[in-house]
Motif scaffolding. Structure first.
Motif, short mmCIF file in Angstrom:
data_model
loop_
_atom_site.label_atom_id
_atom_site.label_comp_id
_atom_site.label_asym_id
_atom_site.label_seq_id
_atom_site.Cartn_x
_atom_site.Cartn_y
_atom_site.Cartn_z
N GLN A 173 0.70 -1.15 0.08
CA GLN A 173 0.00 -0.07 -0.09
C GLN A 173 0.76 1.29 0.15
OE1 GLN A 173 -2.82 -0.34 -0.60
NE2 GLN A 173 -3.21 -2.46 -0.22
N LEU A 174 1.96 1.27 0.65
CA LEU A 174 2.68 2.44 0.79
C LEU A 174 3.37 2.75 -0.56
CD1 LEU A 174 4.86 1.68 4.11
CD2 LEU A 174 3.15 3.70 3.70
N THR A 175 3.72 1.72 -1.47
CA THR A 175 4.25 1.95 -2.91
C THR A 175 3.38 2.48 -3.84
OG1 THR A 175 4.27 -0.30 -3.05
CG2 THR A 175 6.48 0.50 -2.39
N ARG A 176 2.12 1.80 -3.75
CA ARG A 176 0.97 1.95 -4.66
C ARG A 176 0.05 3.16 -4.23
NH1 ARG A 176 0.30 -2.20 -8.29
NH2 ARG A 176 -1.88 -1.59 -8.82
N ILE A 177 -0.03 3.47 -2.93
CA ILE A 177 -0.97 4.58 -2.60
C ILE A 177 -0.25 5.67 -1.91
CG2 ILE A 177 -2.90 5.00 -1.28
CD1 ILE A 177 -3.70 2.12 -1.14
N PHE A 178 0.81 5.42 -1.17
CA PHE A 178 1.43 6.59 -0.30
C PHE A 178 2.17 7.51 -1.33
CE2 PHE A 178 4.41 7.92 2.56
CZ PHE A 178 3.80 8.58 3.59
N LEU A 179 3.01 6.90 -2.10
CA LEU A 179 3.79 7.71 -2.79
C LEU A 179 3.36 8.25 -3.75
CD1 LEU A 179 7.25 5.43 -2.68
CD2 LEU A 179 6.69 7.67 -1.37
N PRO A 180 2.40 7.73 -4.63
CA PRO A 180 1.61 8.37 -5.89
C PRO A 180 0.73 9.40 -5.35
CG PRO A 180 1.49 5.94 -6.21
CD PRO A 180 2.48 6.44 -4.94
N GLY A 181 0.26 9.24 -4.04
CA GLY A 181 -0.64 10.35 -3.34
C GLY A 181 -0.05 11.59 -2.89
N ILE A 182 1.25 11.39 -2.79
CA ILE A 182 1.89 12.67 -2.04
C ILE A 182 2.20 13.38 -3.52
CG2 ILE A 182 4.33 13.48 -1.42
CD1 ILE A 182 3.76 11.30 0.69
N VAL A 183 2.60 12.61 -4.60
CA VAL A 183 2.94 13.32 -5.76
C VAL A 183 1.62 13.93 -6.36
CG1 VAL A 183 3.76 12.97 -8.20
CG2 VAL A 183 4.82 12.03 -6.23
N LYS A 184 0.59 13.32 -6.43
CA LYS A 184 -0.80 13.79 -7.18
C LYS A 184 -1.41 14.77 -6.75
CE LYS A 184 -1.58 9.45 -9.45
NZ LYS A 184 -2.37 8.08 -9.57
N GLY A 185 -1.45 15.13 -5.39
CA GLY A 185 -2.13 16.09 -4.72
C GLY A 185 -1.63 17.40 -4.88
#
Length: 280
Positions: A225-237
């Motif tokens: 979850q950290l790689t698929r959600i956490f990191l992309p979420g920080i970039v996309k927001g």
């Protein structure tokens, strides 16, 4: 046996939703535990007379996770069977007249200890029963459609009381966290979209967004979850803020809240309390 823990406050009872939910149960074999917040003794007595209600718990004002845990603590006190199932409908949900039968058939055919259905305002015809994976548990599962075997619940614990509406910490994410923790310990978990719970779709669902997923991913520290959600979420927001020329940086502010150290610390403590719920 199937148990349902359903909760409402005095304002929600005025809407009549709870009465409609109980009416939808009819004579189906569900045992109902009600947790009513800030209501009179007289109102509790009214619901205690309902033939499917086995307990009414009168509670002070509290968050959704706290009151559901009160219901779970009561079930623990009466020592229900390890093979019994527990569901968590909202007061404004309702079940079809054959819901009990269809749920029983899914469990019998799969031996699942976690069953997740779907919710919406219209019935759907879908007889598929699919494996519930981590991604669907995090993104697509809702506690109002989750039915959990008591053996699994008693091992994993209840809801994180620092997540969810009224928690005063993160007002989202209790569904994501609960279903995700269940699937990590489930022997068999299935998704049955045709197992439909009536629930309004057109409403703000604060847990189904980047900040909700980020918080729950951080709390559970799962690498997937950290790689698929956490990191992309920080970039996309922040990127979304820039592309939409949002001068208030709304998405960036949400992400900052989701990752705030003091909030995460409380939520981690809440996770440990949830695990220990039945071990006192």
């Amino acid at each position: 046996m199937f148990y349902c823990i359903v909760t409402a406050d005095s304002n929600e009872l005025v809407s009549g939703d709870m009465d409609r939910f109980l009416s939808s149960i009819g004579d189906q074999d569900f045992e109902i535990v009600m947790v009513l917040r800030e209501v009179s003794i007289e109102i509790c007595a009214k619901y205690e007379r309902h033939p499917r209600v086995i307990k009414v718990i009168r509670s002070a004002k509290a968050g959704i996770s706290k009151v559901r845990n009160l219901g779970l603590t009561y079930l623990s006190s009466i020592e229900i069977s390890s093979g019994d199932f527990v569901g968590f409908p909202d007061d404004d949900c309702s079940y079809s007249s054959d819901f009990h039968h269809r749920l029983s058939m899914v469990i019998a055919s799969t031996a699942a200890d976690l069953v997740v259905g779907s919710y919406g305002e219209h019935d759907i015809i879908n007889d598929e029963v699919l494996r519930l994976d981590k991604r669907r548990a995090m993104f697509g599962a809702s506690s109002v459609t989750a039915f959990v075997r008591w053996d699994l619940l008693s091992r994993v614990g209840g809801f994180n009381e620092y997540l969810g509406v009224g928690s005063s910490n993160f007002n989202y994410g209790e569904d994501n966290d609960f279903c995700y923790r269940m699937i990590l310990s489930a022997t068999s978990a299935v998704f049955a979209p045709g197992l439909r719970v009536w629930h309004l779709e057109v409403r703000e669902v604060v847990g189904r967004n980047s900040k909700g997923y980020l918080s729950v991913s951080r709390i559970n520290m799962d690498l997937f979850q950290l790689t698929r959600i956490f990191l992309p979420g920080i970039v996309k927001g922040p990127l979304r803020d820039l592309l939409t020329l949002d001068r208030k940086f709304s998405e960036t502010r949400k992400i900052a809240t989701a990752l705030r150290r003091e909030n995460i610390k409380l939520a981690l403590a809440g996770k440990m309390r949830a695990v220990e719920l039945f071990r006192v």
